[in-house]
Enzyme design. Structure first.
Site, PDB file in Angstrom:
ATOM      1  N   HIS B 193     -66.467 -12.450  50.725  1.00  0.00           N
ATOM      2  CA  HIS B 193     -65.942 -12.996  52.022  1.00  0.00           C
ATOM      3  C   HIS B 193     -64.573 -13.813  52.376  1.00  0.00           C
ATOM      4  O   HIS B 193     -63.852 -13.586  52.600  1.00  0.00           O
ATOM      5  CB  HIS B 193     -66.769 -12.585  52.636  1.00  0.00           C
ATOM      6  CG  HIS B 193     -67.185 -11.206  52.877  1.00  0.00           C
ATOM      7  ND1 HIS B 193     -66.548  -9.838  53.277  1.00  0.00           N
ATOM      8  CD2 HIS B 193     -68.493 -10.527  52.829  1.00  0.00           C
ATOM      9  CE1 HIS B 193     -67.086  -8.950  53.206  1.00  0.00           C
ATOM     10  NE2 HIS B 193     -68.881  -9.572  52.518  1.00  0.00           N
ATOM     11  N   ARG B 300     -55.044   4.284  42.900  1.00  0.00           N
ATOM     12  CA  ARG B 300     -56.012   4.452  41.634  1.00  0.00           C
ATOM     13  C   ARG B 300     -57.808   6.061  42.645  1.00  0.00           C
ATOM     14  O   ARG B 300     -57.147   5.181  43.983  1.00  0.00           O
ATOM     15  CB  ARG B 300     -56.909   3.513  41.600  1.00  0.00           C
ATOM     16  CG  ARG B 300     -56.005   2.277  41.309  1.00  0.00           C
ATOM     17  CD  ARG B 300     -56.347   0.523  40.509  1.00  0.00           C
ATOM     18  NE  ARG B 300     -55.834   0.188  40.282  1.00  0.00           N
ATOM     19  CZ  ARG B 300     -55.524  -0.819  40.089  1.00  0.00           C
ATOM     20  NH1 ARG B 300     -55.521  -1.638  41.838  1.00  0.00           N
ATOM     21  NH2 ARG B 300     -54.243  -1.435  39.371  1.00  0.00           N
ATOM     22  N   ARG B 336     -52.498   8.501  40.798  1.00  0.00           N
ATOM     23  CA  ARG B 336     -53.196   8.685  39.517  1.00  0.00           C
ATOM     24  C   ARG B 336     -54.532  10.253  38.949  1.00  0.00           C
ATOM     25  O   ARG B 336     -55.429   9.417  39.732  1.00  0.00           O
ATOM     26  CB  ARG B 336     -53.668   7.574  38.780  1.00  0.00           C
ATOM     27  CG  ARG B 336     -53.812   7.320  37.023  1.00  0.00           C
ATOM     28  CD  ARG B 336     -54.622   5.380  36.442  1.00  0.00           C
ATOM     29  NE  ARG B 336     -55.681   5.127  37.505  1.00  0.00           N
ATOM     30  CZ  ARG B 336     -55.770   3.641  37.496  1.00  0.00           C
ATOM     31  NH1 ARG B 336     -55.485   2.908  36.432  1.00  0.00           N
ATOM     32  NH2 ARG B 336     -56.924   3.879  38.365  1.00  0.00           N
ATOM     33  N   GLU B 435     -50.633   3.936  27.526  1.00  0.00           N
ATOM     34  CA  GLU B 435     -51.176   3.054  27.506  1.00  0.00           C
ATOM     35  C   GLU B 435     -51.817   2.461  26.241  1.00  0.00           C
ATOM     36  O   GLU B 435     -52.819   1.977  25.700  1.00  0.00           O
ATOM     37  CB  GLU B 435     -52.338   2.972  28.739  1.00  0.00           C
ATOM     38  CG  GLU B 435     -53.481   3.790  29.003  1.00  0.00           C
ATOM     39  CD  GLU B 435     -53.542   4.026  30.965  1.00  0.00           C
ATOM     40  OE1 GLU B 435     -53.923   2.796  31.052  1.00  0.00           O
ATOM     41  OE2 GLU B 435     -53.614   5.237  30.576  1.00  0.00           O
ATOM     42  N   ASN B 458     -52.320  -3.403  30.671  1.00  0.00           N
ATOM     43  CA  ASN B 458     -52.890  -4.282  30.727  1.00  0.00           C
ATOM     44  C   ASN B 458     -54.309  -3.177  29.614  1.00  0.00           C
ATOM     45  O   ASN B 458     -54.996  -3.771  28.848  1.00  0.00           O
ATOM     46  CB  ASN B 458     -54.650  -4.175  32.187  1.00  0.00           C
ATOM     47  CG  ASN B 458     -53.510  -4.830  32.650  1.00  0.00           C
ATOM     48  OD1 ASN B 458     -52.877  -5.479  32.682  1.00  0.00           O
ATOM     49  ND2 ASN B 458     -53.990  -4.637  34.009  1.00  0.00           N
ATOM     50  N   ASP B 459     -54.522  -2.062  29.790  1.00  0.00           N
ATOM     51  CA  ASP B 459     -54.996  -1.448  28.219  1.00  0.00           C
ATOM     52  C   ASP B 459     -54.195  -1.559  27.179  1.00  0.00           C
ATOM     53  O   ASP B 459     -55.077  -1.809  25.881  1.00  0.00           O
ATOM     54  CB  ASP B 459     -55.322   0.290  28.729  1.00  0.00           C
ATOM     55  CG  ASP B 459     -57.080  -0.516  29.376  1.00  0.00           C
ATOM     56  OD1 ASP B 459     -57.839  -0.719  29.750  1.00  0.00           O
ATOM     57  OD2 ASP B 459     -56.725   1.226  30.221  1.00  0.00           O
ATOM     58  N   ARG B 469     -60.381  -8.688  26.741  1.00  0.00           N
ATOM     59  CA  ARG B 469     -59.784  -9.965  28.131  1.00  0.00           C
ATOM     60  C   ARG B 469     -61.833 -10.752  28.494  1.00  0.00           C
ATOM     61  O   ARG B 469     -61.204 -11.829  28.704  1.00  0.00           O
ATOM     62  CB  ARG B 469     -58.505  -9.553  28.022  1.00  0.00           C
ATOM     63  CG  ARG B 469     -59.032  -8.565  29.575  1.00  0.00           C
ATOM     64  CD  ARG B 469     -57.445  -8.397  30.187  1.00  0.00           C
ATOM     65  NE  ARG B 469     -57.079  -9.700  31.062  1.00  0.00           N
ATOM     66  CZ  ARG B 469     -56.749  -9.117  32.009  1.00  0.00           C
ATOM     67  NH1 ARG B 469     -56.275  -8.219  32.629  1.00  0.00           N
ATOM     68  NH2 ARG B 469     -56.277 -10.429  32.769  1.00  0.00           N
ATOM     69  N   CYS B 506     -47.284  -1.008  35.462  1.00  0.00           N
ATOM     70  CA  CYS B 506     -48.133  -1.677  36.603  1.00  0.00           C
ATOM     71  C   CYS B 506     -48.829  -1.905  35.860  1.00  0.00           C
ATOM     72  O   CYS B 506     -49.288  -1.427  33.697  1.00  0.00           O
ATOM     73  CB  CYS B 506     -48.486   0.132  37.208  1.00  0.00           C
ATOM     74  SG  CYS B 506     -49.454   1.186  36.100  1.00  0.00           S
TER      75      CYS B 506
END
Lengths: 94, 592
Positions: B193, B300, B336, B435, B458-459, B469, B506
């Site tokens: 936070h 997402r 997506r 991906e 990323n994938d 990773r 992305c």
């Protein structure tokens, strides 16, 4: 007062995140309004429903069943009020 | 050289130089343990009760003046109040005083430790961490036991750098923003936070500084370097002037990039690229627009499915998608379909028993397996598509056969809607995420069946290089500029363009200052990233020339090693932005 019967009710945790800090606070606050001894029982553990710390240690996730037990003069009212809280999902915004 | 340099996790960028001010709470290490004579036990107990009472009144006061924008953070104050009123905490502390003749401070610490030992055994990580709340509450009582508020936030009279073990929501509400130049805490991680708050207030902040309390004294001069996550204690003249300069440069830089973030991302030689945002929640829209995002490149949709007992119904999803589409309008938005499995589970189905979840029933495979669930989401997206700025995208497509199966399923859902007389946009653009290496190598085949590609780096990196990773043993192999990756991305972009469809990217690589020029050189059509990264990205693009980017790409494609690529891109950025380099953080390995 000791001679009064224990009344019980089974409820289900319907909150999306389970009985986390906020609903636990709500529950303890509500329970403290009654003079009866009130406990929560889940998986053979019984804890004080007036203690937020006790409630948290039950770690009740979404979908868990729990039994409310109350003993005392206002036990019946207490049960109903507390059950309402569970049914309303502790008035959490969905 | 400074007396000491401490390292933590930077959660809000910026530089600050000032005096340290400790929010002295909950730490007993300098509190003597005393034995209370029997005749004074009653007095000690009532001292404890008073401290509880004062702490309670204080919290109730704070609760009544929570500013509305902090409401979410402040709701937890209610739980803190209940903890103060908890029979267990107070009674067991009193018990320690009477039984062991302990002073109230030590007795309280003892009962907190008892509670802590119970919490530590809990399986639920969220509830286990509530012990931090117990600590915060006990800390507030301790402060009253010490008989003063002289270390409380309210006693701050001049501008200081706030240091604390932890900053609770109540502390945050009490903060007089103008008086805090920066803060650092012992606890916390990237998502705490306090970091969110610091970014909102635009003050530098570092969390997770383990040795904070051991090396810094109240009133010492310190530098908070929110770029590198370092704290310099008692810096020398040289460091002081260096960081003062850096501070002005950084503030100037920030102001410049935010000012220009609403301009199009156009290179000096007139090549334009779209800069979009990846988001998960409706609330992020304001940040997207504020940072100059031109649309949503990746919405997402998992959030509505996670941590709940009942799956969302069609109407709920429809509302959600429609709201978002009208908020981002006239910008485009790409929805997506559900990407669960691997590290995200739907509690309704529970985690699957899989030896390799990352290679298991996830994303589109999960949806094809649970067709009822998939149908509901597709119906909602299709019905929302009457807002013509909506596109649809399927994750984890592995090849043409799977894609055709998904499209056939969508066709049956469309027929169903038509039969029921429900409207949808039959021309809604439909794309896929690239991906998996198999999709990448068949991009030319897949391109004929879709309206766009979105490369999920990323994938793609993980599946191509065969590394996880988050596994610290192999994370050094997470190399976005591995020659294999550069070739793959280039191949997909070219295949897409040959078929006349758009290719976007992305993934964190899209926002990496060092990778952007290479991606530009490939003529990627759209970069999509977290909203906060948009201003820097646009700034880099607006300073670049397509000619240089293409030249850089040529050199990178000819190189044989990752280290050479890393050096090439670093040199290139250094030539372009020699004075701003220190403001950029990158995925690329430190060592280059």
């Amino acid at each position: 007062m000791e001679s009064l019967d224990v009344v019980t009710r089974r409820v289900c945790v319907a909150n999306e995140l389970g009985l986390h800090a906020r609903p636990a606070a709500r529950l303890a606050r509500e329970a403290q309004r009654f003079t009866s001894k009130i406990t929560l029982c889940s998986q053979e553990q019984e804890v004080d429903a007036k203690s937020i710390l006790d409630i948290l240690t039950l770690a009740l996730g979404p979908g868990c069943n729990v039994e409310i037990r109350a003993q005392g003069e206002d036990a019946q009212v207490a049960l109903e009020q507390l059950e309402q809280l569970f049914l309303n999902r502790f008035e959490e915004v969905q | 050289m400074a007396e000491t340099i401490l390292q933590g996790i930077p959660v809000s960028t910026g530089i600050s130089v000032g005096r340290a001010f400790f929010l002295n709470r909950g730490h007993i290490h300098n509190m003597p343990r005393q034995t209370i004579p029997v005749e004074e036990l009653d007095k000690e107990v009532s001292r404890l009760e008073q401290a509880f009472q004062r702490a309670l009144e204080e919290l109730e006061r704070i609760q009544t003046r929570v500013p509305s924008e902090l409401m979410e953070h402040a709701r937890i104050i209610d739980s803190h109040i209940m903890m103060l009123q908890d029979p267990k905490l107070l009674e067991s502390t009193k018990d320690y005083i009477r039984r062991m003749q302990l002073n109230a401070e030590w007795a309280l610490e003892k009962s907190v430790e008892d509670i802590e030992s119970v919490f530590r055994t809990l399986e639920d990580a969220y509830i286990r961490e509530r012990i931090q709340d117990v600590r915060v509450v006990a800390g507030r009582v301790q402060q009253h036991l010490w008989g003063g508020t002289n270390s409380g936030i309210k006693s701050i009279h001049s501008r200081v750098i706030l240091l604390a073990h932890d900053l609770s929501p109540a502390d945050i509400v009490e903060l007089e923003v103008g008086k805090i130049m920066a803060f650092a805490t012992v606890t916390g991680g990237k998502t705490s936070h306090s970091g969110i708050l610091a970014r909102a207030l635009q003050i530098p902040a570092i969390v997770g500084v383990a040795e904070l309390e051991d090396f810094i004294q109240d009133g010492q001069l310190i530098i908070i370097d929110g770029l590198q996550g370092r704290i310099y204690v008692e810096p020398d003249e040289e460091e002081l002037s260096e960081f003062t300069d850096l501070k002005y440069q950084f503030e100037d830089y920030q102001a410049r990039i935010i000012r220009s973030s609403h301009l199009p991302a156009e290179t000096i030689d007139g090549y334009q690229v779209k800069v979009f945002a990846n988001i998960e929640l409706l609330e992020e829209i304001s940040s997207v627009l504020g940072n100059g995002g031109e649309g949503i490149g990746l919405y997402r949709t998992e959030y509505s499915y996670l941590n709940r007992i009942n799956m969302p119904d069609e109407e709920q999803l429809l509302d959600e998608y429609r709201d978002l589409a009208s908020m981002i309008h006239p910008g485009k938005m790409v929805i997506r379909t559900l990407d669960v499995g691997a590290d995200k589970f739907i509690s309704h189905f529970g985690p699957l028993d899989e030896a390799n979840p990352a290679l298991g029933l996830r994303a589109i495979r999960f949806c094809l397996h649970h067709q009822d669930l998939f149908r509901v989401q597709l119906r909602a997206i299709l019905r929302a598509s009457v807002h013509e700025n909506i596109s649809l995208m399927f994750p984890m497509i592995s090849g043409l056969g799977e894609l055709l199966r998904v499209k056939a399923f969508m066709g049956s859902v469309q027929a169903e809607l038509k039969k029921q007389g429900l409207k949808y946009n039959p021309k809604m653009p439909v794309g896929i995420m690239i991906e998996l290496p198999s999709a990448m190598l068949t991009a030319d085949i897949l391109a004929g069946e879709v309206d766009f590609f979105s490369i999920g780096t990323n994938d793609l990196i993980q599946y191509s290089l065969g590394i996880d990773r988050t596994n610290s043993h192999v994370s050094y192999l997470y190399q976005p500029l591995h020659p294999a990756l550069v070739r793959m991305i280039k191949y997909v972009v070219d295949a897409g363009h040959r078929a006349g469809i758009e290719v976007s990217l992305c993934g964190e690589m899209a926002a990496d200052p060092y990778c952007i020029p290479v991606l530009m050189g490939m003529q990627v059509d759209c970069l999509s990233m977290n909203p906060q990264a948009i201003p820097v990205t646009k700034h880099i693009i607006r300073q670049a020339s397509m000619e240089d980017c293409k030249d850089l790409l040529k050199q990178v494609l000819a190189s044989r090693t990752v280290s050479r690529n890393n050096k090439l891109v670093k040199d290139s950025i250094f030539r372009q932005h020699p004075h701003e380099l220190m403001f950029y953080s990158s995925l690329l390995d430190e060592g280059y």
